[in-house]
Scaffold this motif. Structure first.
Motif, PDB file in Angstrom:
ATOM      1  N   SER A   7       0.845  -1.187   0.000  1.00  0.00           N
ATOM      2  CA  SER A   7       0.000   0.000   0.000  1.00  0.00           C
ATOM      3  C   SER A   7       0.882   1.239   0.000  1.00  0.00           C
ATOM      4  O   SER A   7       2.050   1.179   0.384  1.00  0.00           O
ATOM      5  N   THR A   8       0.318   2.337  -0.465  1.00  0.00           N
ATOM      6  CA  THR A   8       1.009   3.616  -0.489  1.00  0.00           C
ATOM      7  C   THR A   8      -0.029   4.727  -0.545  1.00  0.00           C
ATOM      8  O   THR A   8      -1.082   4.561  -1.175  1.00  0.00           O
ATOM      9  N   PRO A   9       0.258   5.855   0.069  1.00  0.00           N
ATOM     10  CA  PRO A   9      -0.693   6.969  -0.001  1.00  0.00           C
ATOM     11  C   PRO A   9      -0.704   7.677  -1.360  1.00  0.00           C
ATOM     12  O   PRO A   9      -1.602   8.465  -1.617  1.00  0.00           O
ATOM     13  N   VAL A  10       0.245   7.380  -2.251  1.00  0.00           N
ATOM     14  CA  VAL A  10       0.317   8.099  -3.530  1.00  0.00           C
ATOM     15  C   VAL A  10      -0.520   7.463  -4.635  1.00  0.00           C
ATOM     16  O   VAL A  10      -0.629   8.031  -5.722  1.00  0.00           O
ATOM     17  N   ALA A  11      -1.115   6.273  -4.365  1.00  0.00           N
ATOM     18  CA  ALA A  11      -1.890   5.587  -5.405  1.00  0.00           C
ATOM     19  C   ALA A  11      -3.224   5.107  -4.849  1.00  0.00           C
ATOM     20  O   ALA A  11      -3.330   4.727  -3.685  1.00  0.00           O
ATOM     21  N   GLY A  12      -4.231   5.109  -5.702  1.00  0.00           N
ATOM     22  CA  GLY A  12      -5.547   4.630  -5.304  1.00  0.00           C
ATOM     23  C   GLY A  12      -5.619   3.122  -5.238  1.00  0.00           C
ATOM     24  O   GLY A  12      -6.367   2.562  -4.443  1.00  0.00           O
ATOM     25  N   ILE A  13      -4.843   2.443  -6.082  1.00  0.00           N
ATOM     26  CA  ILE A  13      -4.837   0.981  -6.140  1.00  0.00           C
ATOM     27  C   ILE A  13      -3.392   0.505  -6.166  1.00  0.00           C
ATOM     28  O   ILE A  13      -2.573   1.034  -6.918  1.00  0.00           O
ATOM     29  N   VAL A  14      -3.088  -0.493  -5.345  1.00  0.00           N
ATOM     30  CA  VAL A  14      -1.757  -1.103  -5.335  1.00  0.00           C
ATOM     31  C   VAL A  14      -1.957  -2.613  -5.408  1.00  0.00           C
ATOM     32  O   VAL A  14      -2.690  -3.180  -4.601  1.00  0.00           O
ATOM     33  N   GLU A  15      -1.331  -3.246  -6.402  1.00  0.00           N
ATOM     34  CA  GLU A  15      -1.468  -4.687  -6.588  1.00  0.00           C
ATOM     35  C   GLU A  15      -0.104  -5.313  -6.853  1.00  0.00           C
ATOM     36  O   GLU A  15       0.807  -4.651  -7.334  1.00  0.00           O
ATOM     37  N   ILE A  16      -0.020  -6.603  -6.562  1.00  0.00           N
ATOM     38  CA  ILE A  16       1.172  -7.367  -6.921  1.00  0.00           C
ATOM     39  C   ILE A  16       0.898  -7.973  -8.292  1.00  0.00           C
ATOM     40  O   ILE A  16      -0.140  -8.602  -8.497  1.00  0.00           O
ATOM     41  N   HIS A  17       1.840  -7.770  -9.213  1.00  0.00           N
ATOM     42  CA  HIS A  17       1.671  -8.237 -10.590  1.00  0.00           C
ATOM     43  C   HIS A  17       2.837  -9.115 -11.016  1.00  0.00           C
ATOM     44  O   HIS A  17       3.919  -9.045 -10.444  1.00  0.00           O
ATOM     45  N   GLU A  18       2.571  -9.881 -12.057  1.00  0.00           N
ATOM     46  CA  GLU A  18       3.617 -10.662 -12.711  1.00  0.00           C
ATOM     47  C   GLU A  18       3.495 -10.449 -14.217  1.00  0.00           C
ATOM     48  O   GLU A  18       2.401 -10.497 -14.769  1.00  0.00           O
ATOM     49  N   MET A  19       4.626 -10.226 -14.852  1.00  0.00           N
ATOM     50  CA  MET A  19       4.677 -10.176 -16.308  1.00  0.00           C
ATOM     51  C   MET A  19       5.399 -11.422 -16.786  1.00  0.00           C
ATOM     52  O   MET A  19       6.410 -11.819 -16.211  1.00  0.00           O
ATOM     53  N   LYS A  20       4.846 -12.059 -17.836  1.00  0.00           N
ATOM     54  CA  LYS A  20       5.521 -13.211 -18.423  1.00  0.00           C
ATOM     55  C   LYS A  20       5.001 -13.439 -19.829  1.00  0.00           C
ATOM     56  O   LYS A  20       3.912 -12.995 -20.200  1.00  0.00           O
ATOM     57  N   MET A  21       5.816 -14.139 -20.603  1.00  0.00           N
ATOM     58  CA  MET A  21       5.452 -14.446 -21.983  1.00  0.00           C
ATOM     59  C   MET A  21       4.437 -15.584 -22.008  1.00  0.00           C
ATOM     60  O   MET A  21       4.612 -16.598 -21.335  1.00  0.00           O
ATOM     61  N   GLU A  22       3.375 -15.391 -22.773  1.00  0.00           N
ATOM     62  CA  GLU A  22       2.371 -16.419 -23.011  1.00  0.00           C
ATOM     63  C   GLU A  22       2.048 -16.406 -24.495  1.00  0.00           C
ATOM     64  O   GLU A  22       1.537 -15.404 -25.008  1.00  0.00           O
ATOM     65  N   ASN A  23       2.379 -17.493 -25.193  1.00  0.00           N
ATOM     66  CA  ASN A  23       2.136 -17.594 -26.639  1.00  0.00           C
ATOM     67  C   ASN A  23       2.738 -16.411 -27.392  1.00  0.00           C
ATOM     68  O   ASN A  23       2.072 -15.770 -28.200  1.00  0.00           O
ATOM     69  N   ASP A  24       3.993 -16.117 -27.099  1.00  0.00           N
ATOM     70  CA  ASP A  24       4.748 -15.041 -27.760  1.00  0.00           C
ATOM     71  C   ASP A  24       4.192 -13.642 -27.486  1.00  0.00           C
ATOM     72  O   ASP A  24       4.464 -12.706 -28.236  1.00  0.00           O
ATOM     73  N   VAL A  25       3.392 -13.494 -26.450  1.00  0.00           N
ATOM     74  CA  VAL A  25       2.863 -12.185 -26.068  1.00  0.00           C
ATOM     75  C   VAL A  25       3.196 -11.940 -24.593  1.00  0.00           C
ATOM     76  O   VAL A  25       2.932 -12.805 -23.744  1.00  0.00           O
ATOM     77  N   MET A  26       3.767 -10.770 -24.303  1.00  0.00           N
ATOM     78  CA  MET A  26       4.053 -10.418 -22.909  1.00  0.00           C
ATOM     79  C   MET A  26       2.755  -9.996 -22.250  1.00  0.00           C
ATOM     80  O   MET A  26       2.062  -9.105 -22.739  1.00  0.00           O
TER      81      MET A  26
END
Length: 146
Positions: free
Chosen positions: A60-79
């Motif tokens: 959490s942070t006071p500078v953002a309305g929404i804070v989430e944990i994310h993951e980026m990864k390649m799936e079928n040649d698309v990030m």
């Protein structure tokens, strides 16, 4: 009197649990990507090492309305980027939260985050016994990884 004694004991145990967790989870190389006027999202990155098996549950942070944990990864040649419920922190292993992988996503920014400013960030952890603790960070903003 019993109520007061129980209240003191509960408060002491919460302080001790928070202190113990702060000693078992180490955060290093934390930074937030700086933004420009009108930009409404950015990422927070760091390395996390836990002495015991644990999970990073949220942030959490006071500078953002929404804070989430994310993951980026390649799936079928698309990030692709998607929200994840937590990040496992295996005992003794360093887990990198970095661009193109796991990261903390700050969305609905309330103001621009210029380079060389600071962001308050609170991380919530859970150990293998289900005990939750938090760490407060004061993180520098920069256009790219320091």
């Amino acid at each position: 009197m019993k109520y007061f004694t129980r209240l003191i004991a509960l408060t002491a145990s919460l302080v001790i649990a928070s202190h113990v967790a702060a000693q078992t989870v180490t955060i290093s190389n934390a930074w937030v990507r700086a933004t420009v006027q009108g930009q409404k999202a950015t990422g927070a990155f760091m390395t996390v090492t836990s002495k015991e098996n644990a999970k990073l549950l949220s942030a959490s942070t006071p500078v953002a309305g929404i804070v989430e944990i994310h993951e980026m990864k390649m799936e079928n040649d698309v990030m692709r980027m998607k929200r994840v419920p937590f990040i496992d922190l295996p005992a003794g292993q360093t887990v990198a939260l970095k661009p193109g992988g796991f990261h903390v996503m700050l969305m609905g920014l309330k103001e621009p985050l210029p380079a060389d400013s600071h962001v308050q960030l609170t991380l919530l952890f859970e150990d293998a016994n289900g005990v939750k603790s938090q760490q407060d960070l004061h993180v520098m903003t920069t256009p790219k990884a320091p």
